[in-house]
Design an enzyme around this catalytic site. Structure first.
Site, PDB file in Angstrom:
ATOM      1  N   SER A  76      26.582   1.427  -4.650  1.00  0.00           N
ATOM      2  CA  SER A  76      27.303   1.486  -5.925  1.00  0.00           C
ATOM      3  C   SER A  76      28.446   2.499  -5.895  1.00  0.00           C
ATOM      4  O   SER A  76      28.440   3.455  -5.107  1.00  0.00           O
ATOM      5  CB  SER A  76      26.352   1.855  -7.055  1.00  0.00           C
TER       6      SER A  76
HETATM    7  N1  SAH Z   1      21.097   1.445  -5.606  1.00  0.00           N
HETATM    8  C1  SAH Z   1      21.819   0.943  -4.463  1.00  0.00           C
HETATM    9  C2  SAH Z   1      22.805  -0.158  -4.821  1.00  0.00           C
HETATM   10  C3  SAH Z   1      22.147  -1.393  -4.627  1.00  0.00           C
HETATM   11  S1  SAH Z   1      23.010  -2.912  -4.795  1.00  0.00           S
HETATM   12  C4  SAH Z   1      22.495   2.043  -3.676  1.00  0.00           C
HETATM   13  O1  SAH Z   1      22.484   3.188  -4.127  1.00  0.00           O
HETATM   14  O2  SAH Z   1      22.988   1.769  -2.590  1.00  0.00           O
HETATM   15  C5  SAH Z   1      21.671  -3.819  -5.509  1.00  0.00           C
HETATM   16  C6  SAH Z   1      20.483  -4.038  -4.631  1.00  0.00           C
HETATM   17  O3  SAH Z   1      19.506  -4.692  -5.433  1.00  0.00           O
HETATM   18  C7  SAH Z   1      20.726  -4.942  -3.433  1.00  0.00           C
HETATM   19  O4  SAH Z   1      20.384  -4.275  -2.258  1.00  0.00           O
HETATM   20  C8  SAH Z   1      19.823  -6.140  -3.693  1.00  0.00           C
HETATM   21  O5  SAH Z   1      19.254  -6.693  -2.518  1.00  0.00           O
HETATM   22  C9  SAH Z   1      18.762  -5.535  -4.586  1.00  0.00           C
HETATM   23  N2  SAH Z   1      18.033  -6.490  -5.432  1.00  0.00           N
HETATM   24  C10 SAH Z   1      18.511  -7.557  -6.103  1.00  0.00           C
HETATM   25  N3  SAH Z   1      17.525  -8.208  -6.747  1.00  0.00           N
HETATM   26  C11 SAH Z   1      16.376  -7.525  -6.487  1.00  0.00           C
HETATM   27  C12 SAH Z   1      15.018  -7.712  -6.849  1.00  0.00           C
HETATM   28  N4  SAH Z   1      14.632  -8.729  -7.593  1.00  0.00           N
HETATM   29  N5  SAH Z   1      14.113  -6.818  -6.392  1.00  0.00           N
HETATM   30  C13 SAH Z   1      14.479  -5.769  -5.606  1.00  0.00           C
HETATM   31  N6  SAH Z   1      15.754  -5.567  -5.220  1.00  0.00           N
HETATM   32  C14 SAH Z   1      16.696  -6.423  -5.647  1.00  0.00           C
END
Ligand code: SAH
Length: 238
Positions: A76
């Site tokens: 993010s």
């Molecule tokens: N918090 C992260 C940003 C993540 S982007 C950071 O600091 O880097 C969003 C993430 O959510 C992705 O890696 C995606 O695979 C995950 N995601 C999406 N749907 C999800 C679900 N149902 N359960 C767990 N993770 C999920």
């Protein structure tokens, strides 16, 4: 005078933190706050974002923007990490649940502020890599597991705060159940043609939830089970 072998990112990091603070001021009307708390600023200062960014994007590790981390996912934007963390209002004794570990950066920021972070990642490769990054940095109060965050982490509930870093049309009901009364949940809600809004929910009682919409955001979509249960996004019905 003592010249230590300075971290090559120190200057960029200072600039980034200033930029984030200016952006918070600019958005203060929508956000409902003008300044980031001191602990959040310290967390941004102490966690090395470069450790969570792939080799080919190292040059942009302190740019105020999201970056690809593989599997079509992103780390993010630092401004977003800062405000989501502030909105959670984390306390040193808190246990937090994160859905969407991604690179592990948001989890590391939270880990520096709270007692323990549980984090669920849908993509097995990302889950594995994030766990290794945190281990390399000596961060040992984050537990990561691969799975669909829809179900939350019932073995570890109740949570003082829940942070969802992927956009959904509504909150997965198990997450609201696993939030303690008084706890906060921060999530990007996908309002379809109105775009995504970053929302702060506060659980006022077992069956009463207060909702505050803040700024427009752009998150990757929530994957898995939620797709088949998606509703209107007006999720005031615990
Ligand atoms: N918090 C992260 C940003 C993540 S982007 C950071 O600091 O880097 C969003 C993430 O959510 C992705 O890696 C995606 O695979 C995950 N995601 C999406 N749907 C999800 C679900 N149902 N359960 C767990 N993770 C999920």
């Amino acid at each position: 005078m003592h010249f230590s072998p300075a971290n090559p990112h120190t200057r960029e990091k200072q600039q980034l933190i200033q930029e984030i603070q200016s952006e918070v001021k600019l958005c203060s009307r929508e956000l409902g706050f003008e300044y980031l708390s001191e602990p959040v600023l310290e967390a941004l200062q102490s966690v090395p974002r470069e450790a969570f960014v792939p080799e080919e994007y190292q040059y942009a590790a302190y740019d105020n923007r999201p970056l690809p981390i593989g599997g079509g996912q992103t780390i993010s934007q630092p401004f977003i990490v800062a405000i989501m963390t502030h909105m959670l209002d984390p306390k040193p004794t808190d246990t937090i649940l994160e859905i969407g570990t991604g690179s592990g950066y948001q989890a590391a920021i939270l880990a520096s502020l709270v007692h323990h972070v549980y984090s669920i990642e849908y993509d097995p490769k990302l889950a594995d890599r994030a766990a290794k990054t945190l281990e390399r940095l000596g961060i040992n109060n984050v537990t990561i597991r691969q799975g669909d965050g829809f179900d939350g982490w019932p073995e570890a509930d109740p949570f003082d705060g829940i942070i969802v870093t992927a956009a959904a049309e509504k909150i997965a009901p198990p997450l609201l159940e696993q939030l303690r009364v008084g706890g906060r949940l921060v999530i990007p809600i996908d309002k379809q043609w109105l775009g995504q809004e970053l929302c702060l929910y506060t659980k006022e009682s077992k069956d009463k939830i207060h909702c505050q919409s803040t700024i427009s955001v752009a998150f990757v979509p929530f994957r898995g089970k939620i797709r088949s249960t998606s509703g209107t996004g007006d999720n005031n019905d615990l």
